[in-house]
Design a protein around this motif. Structure first.
Motif, short mmCIF file in Angstrom:
data_model
loop_
_atom_site.label_atom_id
_atom_site.label_comp_id
_atom_site.label_asym_id
_atom_site.label_seq_id
_atom_site.Cartn_x
_atom_site.Cartn_y
_atom_site.Cartn_z
N LYS A 1 54.43 63.61 32.10
CA LYS A 1 54.01 64.71 32.96
C LYS A 1 55.12 64.92 33.99
O LYS A 1 55.22 64.19 34.97
CB LYS A 1 52.69 64.38 33.67
CG LYS A 1 52.16 65.51 34.53
CD LYS A 1 50.84 65.13 35.18
CE LYS A 1 50.30 66.26 36.04
NZ LYS A 1 49.01 65.89 36.69
N LEU A 2 55.97 65.90 33.73
CA LEU A 2 57.17 66.07 34.54
C LEU A 2 56.82 66.50 35.95
O LEU A 2 56.08 67.45 36.17
CB LEU A 2 58.10 67.11 33.91
CG LEU A 2 58.70 66.73 32.55
CD1 LEU A 2 59.62 67.82 32.07
CD2 LEU A 2 59.44 65.40 32.64
N TYR A 3 57.40 65.79 36.91
CA TYR A 3 57.16 66.17 38.29
C TYR A 3 57.78 67.53 38.60
O TYR A 3 57.26 68.28 39.42
CB TYR A 3 57.73 65.12 39.25
CG TYR A 3 57.51 65.51 40.68
CD1 TYR A 3 58.55 65.96 41.48
CD2 TYR A 3 56.22 65.50 41.22
CE1 TYR A 3 58.32 66.36 42.77
CE2 TYR A 3 55.99 65.90 42.52
CZ TYR A 3 57.04 66.32 43.29
OH TYR A 3 56.81 66.74 44.57
N LYS A 4 58.86 67.88 37.93
CA LYS A 4 59.50 69.17 38.20
C LYS A 4 58.57 70.32 37.83
O LYS A 4 58.78 71.45 38.28
CB LYS A 4 60.82 69.30 37.45
CG LYS A 4 60.70 69.48 35.94
CD LYS A 4 62.06 69.73 35.33
CE LYS A 4 61.96 70.03 33.84
NZ LYS A 4 63.25 70.33 33.23
N LEU B 1 63.72 65.94 41.33
CA LEU B 1 63.86 67.38 41.14
C LEU B 1 65.33 67.79 41.20
O LEU B 1 65.80 68.57 40.37
CB LEU B 1 63.07 68.13 42.21
CG LEU B 1 61.55 68.09 42.06
CD1 LEU B 1 60.88 68.61 43.32
CD2 LEU B 1 61.11 68.90 40.86
N ARG B 2 66.04 67.29 42.19
CA ARG B 2 67.45 67.68 42.36
C ARG B 2 68.29 67.35 41.15
O ARG B 2 69.14 68.14 40.74
CB ARG B 2 68.05 66.98 43.58
CG ARG B 2 67.68 67.57 44.91
CD ARG B 2 68.67 67.14 45.99
NE ARG B 2 68.86 65.72 46.07
CZ ARG B 2 68.12 64.90 46.81
NH1 ARG B 2 67.11 65.38 47.50
NH2 ARG B 2 68.37 63.62 46.86
N LEU C 1 56.43 58.46 38.66
CA LEU C 1 56.67 59.89 38.55
C LEU C 1 56.94 60.22 37.08
O LEU C 1 57.43 59.38 36.32
CB LEU C 1 57.88 60.31 39.39
CG LEU C 1 57.76 60.13 40.90
CD1 LEU C 1 59.09 60.43 41.57
CD2 LEU C 1 56.68 61.03 41.47
N ASN C 2 56.63 61.45 36.72
CA ASN C 2 56.88 61.98 35.37
C ASN C 2 56.02 61.30 34.30
O ASN C 2 56.36 61.33 33.12
CB ASN C 2 58.36 61.86 34.97
CG ASN C 2 59.24 62.82 35.75
OD1 ASN C 2 58.76 63.77 36.36
ND2 ASN C 2 60.54 62.58 35.74
N THR C 3 54.92 60.68 34.68
CA THR C 3 53.99 60.10 33.71
C THR C 3 52.57 60.45 34.10
O THR C 3 52.27 60.71 35.26
CB THR C 3 54.11 58.56 33.65
OG1 THR C 3 53.79 58.02 34.94
CG2 THR C 3 55.48 58.12 33.23
#
Length: 760
Positions: free
Chosen positions: A246-249, A171-172, A98-100
């Motif tokens: 690449k931010l999942y949020k 996200l939280r 995540l986030n990549t």
């Protein structure tokens, strides 16, 4: 056992381990080439124990910051001068990130960086406590400064292994660094990590430098990181390249609904129909939220047929009568028909390609159309029987169209055949133009429709989004009139705002939905970009805010005007005017407004066990056996004789270390396996939870009547999750009991339970 705090110092695992050769510094650093991964793996954190323990004792005596900095710098000179690096293993292939933009490699992407590996699990409160420290560190040093944090999610229990659940936690907790889902705890086991949370600080060669176990080490974290960056910058081994994040949020949160666009009521069967737009599907739900049908999704497509094969592409408007649903399949440029009795989907208008025709008149399945956004059943005067027309808000051509569901006549039109699809109102020019002649009127992306067939209204209400107005279209002669919003200049599409008022003095902002309340003679408007629900009296043209503050958020209170929405896109009235259902699009919810008690709630959309929620793409995940830690004891028990049909019992007798307790809310568990003799487990209960250490379960195994082998081994794997008494540190321990069985035809007397004893 690993203790996380000893006189303020983190303790490290005690078992020594072989170290790996260090790659030459020239391979990673000034040369700009990627470093090769170590030829072998197996380093553990134990290798850092002697040197780091000495450092931390020395730091206790240091007074000034300069002294502390110097001690850490000298420590790094010592560790960096070792003949062999303690090299971290490469991330295993196939892990979810995540986030990549793509998976990261220790010896490619992270070469030339000081890297902090955060071994965490999202249910652990200690791990959560650590996140603010990591956030602060990230804001102090960027990847261009040479620092990168990578979260290594090592699950405590099976639910935490699911990527969607980790996404929710990311996200939280606003985690903005890369996170890898190490569901099988591969890296955890390779390094012999034993405690959540654990931080491992790596040098630019993937060489382990420090370990911090437990929470509350912010000062050491910043000290070690800053000096490591300085040390390796002094030696020219830090790269300033940027890691692609690449931010999942910035994408989408997991939710039963994803950007639901529209909702409508089936007044006969006590059901709702929801356009779950972001999931590219249509949901039919009971009014308690339980899903009856899920049709399409989760991916976009354009296919008719049975429910499990049918697909949609960002559907919006829905209308239901007599178990037939019509759908504005917006990005497919189609009108679709769902037959709930036959469980079939078909296309009734459009050809699947965006049309430019602004007149129409062909049979529906031959008529190109453009981005239909809403649909509603209706009639036109006395010439057409009730509900024999499907009105369409054709957003793509800025018009109102009609699909004849039976033979009939529209105002100022000759007799039309069943299935004809044609323009009813709007020239096709994007305007805010009202006119007694429907073809000379102009709309601007009409996106919502509602019907008021009774006199004196006898009209369609239109949410004309780009003109920020609500308009009416007469069912008797097609005349288009202004109701609220906008202004008199038909070319001005920028007359928007958020003002309660009468007629043109009222201001809306991109309204997407309207619905008629015939009980109160009121029109409700989803004033989408104002994040409000408004009420309009068509007699006086007075427009007032009913609910919402104007803030794009998700606050639910006892007061309509204190509750909030986020770009609501559709709404409908149910229960004879008592309830107003709102598709709160960007909150991924259906909100339920009680118009009598003035309260708001959220519809809890859920599925029963036999409902297919995500179409043909969803596969039920089976419960899998976690991997035991490498350090887990393997206890081989004495053989037991058993006969077919006999029931054996195994009684757990496990003792935790003094001063510890099972972690609340985390299910410690056991699993039965029989490798090579899986026939033993048919019809058995293969796993269970351990809720209390003082009342541990008995595990039953009934020997089958037909045995395929006279010898077998049953394995009982146990996973215990526990914390220190003050919950300052959480740990996991595993153990494997192997029970050989000798199957005999001689009937065995009832035997005492086999006790599975171990003291951790």
């Amino acid at each position: 056992m690993c203790r996380c705090e000893t006189e303020g110092r983190p303790a490290l695992p005690l078992a020594p381990h072989e170290t790996l050769p260090r790659a030459p510094a020239a391979a990673c650093g000034l040369s700009g080439e990627n470093m090769a991964a170590p030829r072998a793996r197996g380093c553990s954190l134990a290798g850092l124990l002697p040197a780091q323990t000495s450092l931390e004792y020395a730091l206790l005596d240091a007074v000034t910051q300069e002294e502390k900095d110097s001690l850490v710098y000298q420590y790094l000179q010592k560790v960096d001068g070792w003949e062999q690096d303690l090299s971290v293993p490469e991330f295993p292939e196939g892990l979810e990130w995540l986030n990549t933009e793509e998976p990261l490699s220790v010896y490619k992407d992270l070469c030339g960086k000081v890297v902090i590996l955060d071994f965490f699990t999202y249910c652990c409160i200690n791990c959560i406590h650590l996140l603010p420290d990591l956030h602060t560190l990230e804001h102090t040093y960027s990847d261009e400064d040479g620092l990168l944090i990578v979260g290594v999610h090592s699950a405590k229990f099976p639910n935490e292994k699911v990527l969607d659940n980790i996404k929710s936690a990311v996200l939280r907790y606003n985690i903005t660094h890369p996170v890898v889902n190490d569901a099988d705890a591969s890296l955890w086991q390779e390094l012999e990590v034993s405690c959540w949370p654990t931080l491992v600080i790596l040098g630019p060669r993937g060489n382990m430098l420090f370990s911090l176990i437990g929470e509350g080490h912010k000062d050491k974290l910043f000290l070690y990181t800053s000096i490591a960056l300085k040390y390796y910058k002094d030696r020219g081994q830090i790269r300033d390249n940027k890691i692609e994040i690449k931010l999942y949020k910035d994408s989408l949160p997991p939710s039963p609904l994803l950007f639901p666009g529209k909702v409508t009521v089936d007044h006969v069967s006590n059901r709702l129909v929801i356009a779950d737009t972001g999931h590219h599907r249509i949901l039919v739900v009971w009014k308690n939220g339980q899903i009856q049908y899920s049709i399409g999704g989760p991916n976009p497509g354009r296919k008719d047929g049975i429910f499990s094969e049918s697909t949609f592409n960002s559907p919006q408007g829905v209308a239901i009568r007599n178990n037939i649903i019509y759908v504005a399949d917006t990005e497919n440029h189609l009108i679709r028909k769902i037959d709930l009795e036959a469980e079939m989907v078909s296309t009734v208008a459009g050809i699947g390609i965006q049309g430019t025709d602004k007149e129409g008149g062909a049979p529906g399945e031959e008529q190109p159309i453009s981005s239909p956004w809403d649909v509603v059943f209706g009639m036109s005067g006395s010439e057409v029987r009730g509900d024999d027309i499907l009105w369409i808000a054709m957003a793509g051509t800025h018009q109102i169209w009609a699909l004849l569901l039976d033979c009939g006549r529209l105002p100022k039109k000759n007799e039309l055949k069943k299935g004809t699809c044609l323009r009813f109102a709007g020239s096709g020019n994007e305007e805010n133009r009202n006119n007694a002649y429907p073809h000379k009127a102009g709309f601007a992306q009409p996106s919502g429709l509602s019907l008021a067939p009774e006199d004196p209204w006898s009209c369609l209400f239109v949410a004309d989004s780009e003109s920020s107005t609500v308009r009416t279209v007469s069912l008797k002669d097609g005349a288009v009139k202004h109701l609220v919003g906008g202004e008199r200049d038909p070319m001005n599409l920028f007359a928007f705002g958020d003002v309660d008022g009468v007629g043109v003095n009222a201001r809306l902002q991109h309204p997407l939905g309207v619905t008629w309340d015939k009980k109160r003679n009121l029109l409700y408007v989803a004033d989408s970009y104002n994040h409000k629900i408004k009420a309009v009296d068509p007699k006086t043209k007075n427009c007032t805010t009913l609910a919402g503050t104007g803030d794009a958020s998700n606050v639910i209170t006892s007061s309509f005007t204190e509750s909030t929405f986020n770009e609501p896109g559709g709404l409908c009235v149910g229960e004879n005017g008592q309830l107003l259902y709102v598709a709160d699009t960007n909150n991924h919810q259906i909100k339920v407004m009680d118009l009598e008690t003035k309260t708001i709630s959220v519809l809890p959309v859920f599925r029963p066990d036999n409902a297919v929620v995500d179409g043909p793409f969803l596969v039920e995940k089976q419960k899998t056996l976690p991997k035991l830690p490498k350090s887990a004891p393997n206890i081989r028990l004495s053989p037991v004789a058993a006969s077919p049909g006999q029931t054996l019992q195994f009684k757990l007798r496990l003792d935790l270390p003094s001063g510890t307790k099972l972690t609340e809310g985390v299910p410690s568990c056991w699993f039965l396996t029989a490798e090579g003799n899986e026939w033993l487990l048919q019809g058995q209960i293969p796993s269970g939870e351990i809720e209390s250490i003082s009342s541990q379960p008995a595990i039953s195994l009934q020997i089958p009547g037909d045995c395929l082998s006279l010898e077998a081994v049953i394995s009982i794997s146990v996973f215990l999750y526990y914390c220190s008494a003050d919950s300052s540190a959480c740990m996991m321990k595993g153990i494997l009991f192997s029970q050989p069985l000798q199957i005999t035809s001689t009937h065995q007397e009832c035997t005492a339970p086999v006790e599975l004893k171990y003291v951790f």
